[in-house]
Scaffold this active site. Structure first.
Site, PDB file in Angstrom:
ATOM      1  N   ARG A  50       3.222  -6.692   9.302  1.00 20.55           N
ATOM      2  CA  ARG A  50       2.603  -5.669   9.994  1.00 20.55           C
ATOM      3  C   ARG A  50       3.035  -5.466  11.474  1.00 20.55           C
ATOM      4  O   ARG A  50       2.880  -4.564  11.957  1.00 20.55           O
ATOM      5  CB  ARG A  50       1.073  -6.023  10.087  1.00 20.55           C
ATOM      6  CG  ARG A  50       0.410  -5.505   8.672  1.00 20.55           C
ATOM      7  CD  ARG A  50      -1.046  -6.256   8.660  1.00 20.55           C
ATOM      8  NE  ARG A  50      -1.862  -5.833   7.446  1.00 20.55           N
ATOM      9  CZ  ARG A  50      -2.727  -6.586   6.689  1.00 20.55           C
ATOM     10  NH1 ARG A  50      -3.184  -7.616   7.640  1.00 20.55           N
ATOM     11  NH2 ARG A  50      -3.274  -6.366   5.618  1.00 20.55           N
ATOM     12  N   GLU A  80      -9.698 -10.320  -7.032  1.00 17.38           N
ATOM     13  CA  GLU A  80      -8.806  -9.214  -6.983  1.00 17.38           C
ATOM     14  C   GLU A  80      -7.751  -9.003  -8.069  1.00 17.38           C
ATOM     15  O   GLU A  80      -7.502  -8.003  -8.705  1.00 17.38           O
ATOM     16  CB  GLU A  80      -8.282  -9.179  -5.690  1.00 17.38           C
ATOM     17  CG  GLU A  80      -9.281  -8.813  -4.636  1.00 17.38           C
ATOM     18  CD  GLU A  80      -8.856  -9.202  -3.004  1.00 17.38           C
ATOM     19  OE1 GLU A  80      -7.586  -9.410  -2.984  1.00 17.38           O
ATOM     20  OE2 GLU A  80      -9.412  -8.875  -2.245  1.00 17.38           O
ATOM     21  N   PHE A 136     -15.289   3.609   7.820  1.00 16.87           N
ATOM     22  CA  PHE A 136     -13.874   3.776   7.528  1.00 16.87           C
ATOM     23  C   PHE A 136     -13.736   3.633   6.025  1.00 16.87           C
ATOM     24  O   PHE A 136     -12.546   4.123   5.440  1.00 16.87           O
ATOM     25  CB  PHE A 136     -12.858   2.594   8.154  1.00 16.87           C
ATOM     26  CG  PHE A 136     -13.198   1.289   7.652  1.00 16.87           C
ATOM     27  CD1 PHE A 136     -12.276   0.708   6.507  1.00 16.87           C
ATOM     28  CD2 PHE A 136     -13.762   0.534   8.678  1.00 16.87           C
ATOM     29  CE1 PHE A 136     -12.906  -0.723   6.189  1.00 16.87           C
ATOM     30  CE2 PHE A 136     -13.983  -0.894   8.341  1.00 16.87           C
ATOM     31  CZ  PHE A 136     -13.503  -1.342   6.904  1.00 16.87           C
ATOM     32  N   HIS A 166      -1.946  -5.403   1.596  1.00 19.20           N
ATOM     33  CA  HIS A 166      -3.066  -6.186   1.442  1.00 19.20           C
ATOM     34  C   HIS A 166      -2.696  -7.590   0.948  1.00 19.20           C
ATOM     35  O   HIS A 166      -1.928  -7.780   0.013  1.00 19.20           O
ATOM     36  CB  HIS A 166      -4.006  -5.400   0.577  1.00 19.20           C
ATOM     37  CG  HIS A 166      -5.228  -6.342   0.129  1.00 19.20           C
ATOM     38  ND1 HIS A 166      -6.460  -6.343   0.774  1.00 19.20           N
ATOM     39  CD2 HIS A 166      -5.423  -7.128  -0.815  1.00 19.20           C
ATOM     40  CE1 HIS A 166      -7.392  -7.010   0.355  1.00 19.20           C
ATOM     41  NE2 HIS A 166      -6.610  -7.675  -0.758  1.00 19.20           N
ATOM     42  N   ASN A 186      -1.666  -0.167   7.106  1.00 20.04           N
ATOM     43  CA  ASN A 186      -1.246  -1.394   7.789  1.00 20.04           C
ATOM     44  C   ASN A 186      -0.690  -2.194   6.370  1.00 20.04           C
ATOM     45  O   ASN A 186      -0.211  -3.119   6.580  1.00 20.04           O
ATOM     46  CB  ASN A 186      -2.420  -2.497   8.272  1.00 20.04           C
ATOM     47  CG  ASN A 186      -3.275  -2.712   6.850  1.00 20.04           C
ATOM     48  OD1 ASN A 186      -3.201  -1.990   5.822  1.00 20.04           O
ATOM     49  ND2 ASN A 186      -4.374  -3.471   7.350  1.00 20.04           N
ATOM     50  N   TYR A 212     -12.274  -2.687  -2.969  1.00 21.46           N
ATOM     51  CA  TYR A 212     -12.761  -2.635  -1.682  1.00 21.46           C
ATOM     52  C   TYR A 212     -14.306  -2.927  -1.589  1.00 21.46           C
ATOM     53  O   TYR A 212     -14.850  -2.343  -0.701  1.00 21.46           O
ATOM     54  CB  TYR A 212     -12.340  -1.647  -0.839  1.00 21.46           C
ATOM     55  CG  TYR A 212     -10.803  -1.523  -0.460  1.00 21.46           C
ATOM     56  CD1 TYR A 212     -10.449  -2.651   0.440  1.00 21.46           C
ATOM     57  CD2 TYR A 212      -9.994  -0.730  -0.785  1.00 21.46           C
ATOM     58  CE1 TYR A 212      -9.268  -2.967   0.925  1.00 21.46           C
ATOM     59  CE2 TYR A 212      -8.407  -0.814  -0.366  1.00 21.46           C
ATOM     60  CZ  TYR A 212      -8.056  -1.939   0.488  1.00 21.46           C
ATOM     61  OH  TYR A 212      -6.962  -2.421   0.725  1.00 21.46           O
ATOM     62  N   ARG A 215      -1.096 -14.508   4.349  1.00 21.81           N
ATOM     63  CA  ARG A 215      -1.695 -14.032   5.557  1.00 21.81           C
ATOM     64  C   ARG A 215      -1.114 -14.119   6.784  1.00 21.81           C
ATOM     65  O   ARG A 215      -0.880 -13.094   7.410  1.00 21.81           O
ATOM     66  CB  ARG A 215      -3.284 -14.044   5.484  1.00 21.81           C
ATOM     67  CG  ARG A 215      -3.922 -13.596   4.270  1.00 21.81           C
ATOM     68  CD  ARG A 215      -5.371 -13.769   4.073  1.00 21.81           C
ATOM     69  NE  ARG A 215      -5.853 -13.229   5.304  1.00 21.81           N
ATOM     70  CZ  ARG A 215      -6.549 -12.042   5.460  1.00 21.81           C
ATOM     71  NH1 ARG A 215      -6.509 -11.189   4.415  1.00 21.81           N
ATOM     72  NH2 ARG A 215      -7.710 -12.003   6.286  1.00 21.81           N
ATOM     73  N   THR A 240      -4.768  -7.928  10.613  1.00 22.41           N
ATOM     74  CA  THR A 240      -5.154  -6.644   9.833  1.00 22.41           C
ATOM     75  C   THR A 240      -4.854  -5.398  10.704  1.00 22.41           C
ATOM     76  O   THR A 240      -4.168  -4.403  10.328  1.00 22.41           O
ATOM     77  CB  THR A 240      -6.911  -6.628   9.700  1.00 22.41           C
ATOM     78  OG1 THR A 240      -6.893  -7.712   8.914  1.00 22.41           O
ATOM     79  CG2 THR A 240      -7.168  -5.174   9.005  1.00 22.41           C
ATOM     80  N   LYS A 268       0.744  -1.110   0.186  1.00 20.93           N
ATOM     81  CA  LYS A 268       0.025   0.122  -0.018  1.00 20.93           C
ATOM     82  C   LYS A 268       0.907   1.176  -0.079  1.00 20.93           C
ATOM     83  O   LYS A 268       2.095   1.184   0.270  1.00 20.93           O
ATOM     84  CB  LYS A 268      -0.963   0.100   1.593  1.00 20.93           C
ATOM     85  CG  LYS A 268      -1.996  -1.201   1.281  1.00 20.93           C
ATOM     86  CD  LYS A 268      -2.815  -0.978   2.503  1.00 20.93           C
ATOM     87  CE  LYS A 268      -3.807  -2.229   2.570  1.00 20.93           C
ATOM     88  NZ  LYS A 268      -4.557  -2.063   3.726  1.00 20.93           N
TER      89      LYS A 268
HETATM   90  P1  CMP Z   1      -6.868  -4.724   3.977  1.00 18.79           P
HETATM   91  O1  CMP Z   1      -6.232  -6.256   4.362  1.00 18.79           O
HETATM   92  O2  CMP Z   1      -6.443  -3.911   2.861  1.00 18.79           O
HETATM   93  O3  CMP Z   1      -8.530  -4.638   3.646  1.00 18.79           O
HETATM   94  C1  CMP Z   1      -9.499  -3.884   4.237  1.00 18.79           C
HETATM   95  C2  CMP Z   1      -8.823  -2.669   4.603  1.00 18.79           C
HETATM   96  O4  CMP Z   1      -9.731  -1.783   5.515  1.00 18.79           O
HETATM   97  C3  CMP Z   1      -7.728  -3.163   5.930  1.00 18.79           C
HETATM   98  O5  CMP Z   1      -6.786  -3.705   5.122  1.00 18.79           O
HETATM   99  C4  CMP Z   1      -7.732  -1.925   6.580  1.00 18.79           C
HETATM  100  O6  CMP Z   1      -6.477  -1.221   5.989  1.00 18.79           O
HETATM  101  C5  CMP Z   1      -8.915  -1.259   6.546  1.00 18.79           C
HETATM  102  N1  CMP Z   1      -9.710  -1.349   7.654  1.00 18.79           N
HETATM  103  C6  CMP Z   1     -10.254  -2.434   8.079  1.00 18.79           C
HETATM  104  N2  CMP Z   1     -10.764  -1.851   9.268  1.00 18.79           N
HETATM  105  C7  CMP Z   1     -10.558  -0.614   9.669  1.00 18.79           C
HETATM  106  C8  CMP Z   1     -10.829   0.189  10.550  1.00 18.79           C
HETATM  107  N3  CMP Z   1     -11.726   0.021  11.740  1.00 18.79           N
HETATM  108  N4  CMP Z   1     -10.474   1.535  10.385  1.00 18.79           N
HETATM  109  C9  CMP Z   1      -9.730   1.740   9.336  1.00 18.79           C
HETATM  110  N5  CMP Z   1      -9.562   1.127   8.330  1.00 18.79           N
HETATM  111  C10 CMP Z   1      -9.927  -0.232   8.664  1.00 18.79           C
END
Ligand code: CMP
Length: 143
Positions: free
Chosen positions: A102, A126, A57, A115, A112, A49, A85, A91, A9
């Site tokens: 992470r 995807e 969010f 992805h 984070n 997404y 993963r 996450t 990212k």
């Molecule tokens: P990712 O694995 O890319 O998939 C969805 C993304 O949404 C996740 O990583 C985070 O970066 C983001 N995300 C998920 N939950 C939250 C949250 N509570 N607040 C902000 N970002 C979030």
């Protein structure tokens, strides 16, 4: 062989972690079969997404993911979806184990670093957003 979609990212790119992250997956034994350096359009981000539309969010997530370049990758290998993963960690980086990507490099759920697809079906969906079939390269690492 199983494939997954991994994306470094904008925060991972900006913090100079491209090499470190790719190196982890190479050393683990997975095979890189597609890679692009690009900036997502809003349409691509909303497609990627789609499952998070309507969540509080979501607007911030889209704004962030289009704010700078990302590294879009297809990796191949045994159980690559679940193993990658595990390597990424939870996450929420605050809950990610220290040895994970992470866990080592992030603290904020909205920043984070990386992805990774959560299932083979998600990976297929995807990957189709970022790559045409002809852009994924078949190659033999044993040569
Ligand atoms: P990712 O694995 O890319 O998939 C969805 C993304 O949404 C996740 O990583 C985070 O970066 C983001 N995300 C998920 N939950 C939250 C949250 N509570 N607040 C902000 N970002 C979030």
């Amino acid at each position: 062989m199983e494939r997954t979609y991994l994306m470094i990212k904008p925060d991972g790119v900006q913090r100079g972690l491209i090499g470190e992250i790719i190196s982890r997956f190479e050393k683990k034994g997975f095979q890189l079969v597609g890679m692009k350096f690009l900036r997502l359009t809003k349409e691509m981000a909303e497609k990627h997404y789609a499952e998070h539309v309507g969540k509080p969010f979501f607007p911030g997530l889209v704004e962030y993911i289009i704010s700078g370049p990302v590294v879009a990758m297809c990796w191949e290998g045994k159980d690559v979806v679940s193993v990658s993963r595990e390597m990424m960690g939870a996450t929420n980086p605050a809950k990610a184990a220290p040895g994970t990507i992470r866990g080592a490099y992030a603290v904020d759920i909205g920043r984070n670093i990386i992805h990774g697809s959560d299932s083979p079906a998600s990976a297929e969906r995807e990957l189709s957003i970022y790559f045409n079939a002809g852009e994924l390269v078949e190659w033999d690492r044993s040569l």
